[in-house]
Design an enzyme around this catalytic site. Structure first.
Site, PDB file in Angstrom:
ATOM      1  CB  CYS A  68       5.267  -2.761  -8.631  1.00 36.16           C
ATOM      2  SG  CYS A  68       3.760  -2.366  -7.743  1.00 36.16           S
TER       3      CYS A  68
ATOM      4  CB  CYS B 117      -4.351   1.296  -1.225  1.00 40.53           C
ATOM      5  SG  CYS B 117      -2.669   1.775  -1.621  1.00 40.53           S
TER       6      CYS B 117
ATOM      7  CB  CYS C 216      -0.908  -0.015   1.227  1.00 42.57           C
ATOM      8  SG  CYS C 216      -2.348   1.065   1.050  1.00 42.57           S
TER       9      CYS C 216
END
Length: 165
Positions: free
Chosen positions: A96, A88, A12
């Site tokens: 990422c 989230c 998150c």
């Protein structure tokens, strides 16, 4: 029965509540088959006290919990992740890192717990906490053959798309 322990990283943005609560639930309910971790793209530096309270209520040891960067899990000596789950919507949309071993990735979205009053905040956190538990229970209950197969990718994604109470 497999002896493999599956490493799961919950992400998150702030790593202060939803990812930390997910880590706690999976470590509690994973029956030793899972080792959960959490991190954030922009960690807040502290775990939300509401998350700590809820995890303490289920008997989870929160003494080592801290808000940390996902960069810790990019290091050569970091645990190899089998599954990376964003929790989230901000983290879902972020670029990422490329995780070593190319783990399965999925998104299990939860609303950001909030509220104007103390009672509203507690209720919002408890609602999300119980939603996380529902999904973690589904993951933890998967039979070994599901976990070992390539079908795991679809199953974990399906859990993230499941309706919550």
């Amino acid at each position: 029965m497999s002896n493999k322990v599956y490493n799961v990283l919950f992400l998150c943005t702030a790593n202060s509540a939803r990812s930390v609560m997910s880590e706690g639930w999976l470590n509690m309910l994973g029956k030793g088959r899972f080792k959960a971790f959490s991190a954030g793209s922009h960690p807040s530096g502290q775990v939300n006290p509401y998350a700590i309270t809820l995890l303490n209520e289920i008997g989870y040891d929160t003494s080592a919990l801290r808000s940390k960067s996902w960069e810790e899990f990019e290091a050569a000596d970091a645990p190899h992740m089998d599954i990376v789950i964003t929790v989230c919507d901000n983290a879902k949309g972020e670029l990422c890192p490329i995780w070593p071993g190319h783990p399965l990735t999925a998104h299990w979205g939860y609303e950001d717990p909030h509220g104007e009053t103390e009672e509203e905040k507690q209720a919002s956190f408890r609602k999300v906490f119980l939603q996380i538990k529902q999904r973690v229970l589904l993951l933890a209950s998967l039979p070994d053959e599901k976990l070992a197969s390539l079908a795991l990718k679809d199953v974990v994604r399906d859990i993230g798309e499941s309706k919550l109470d």
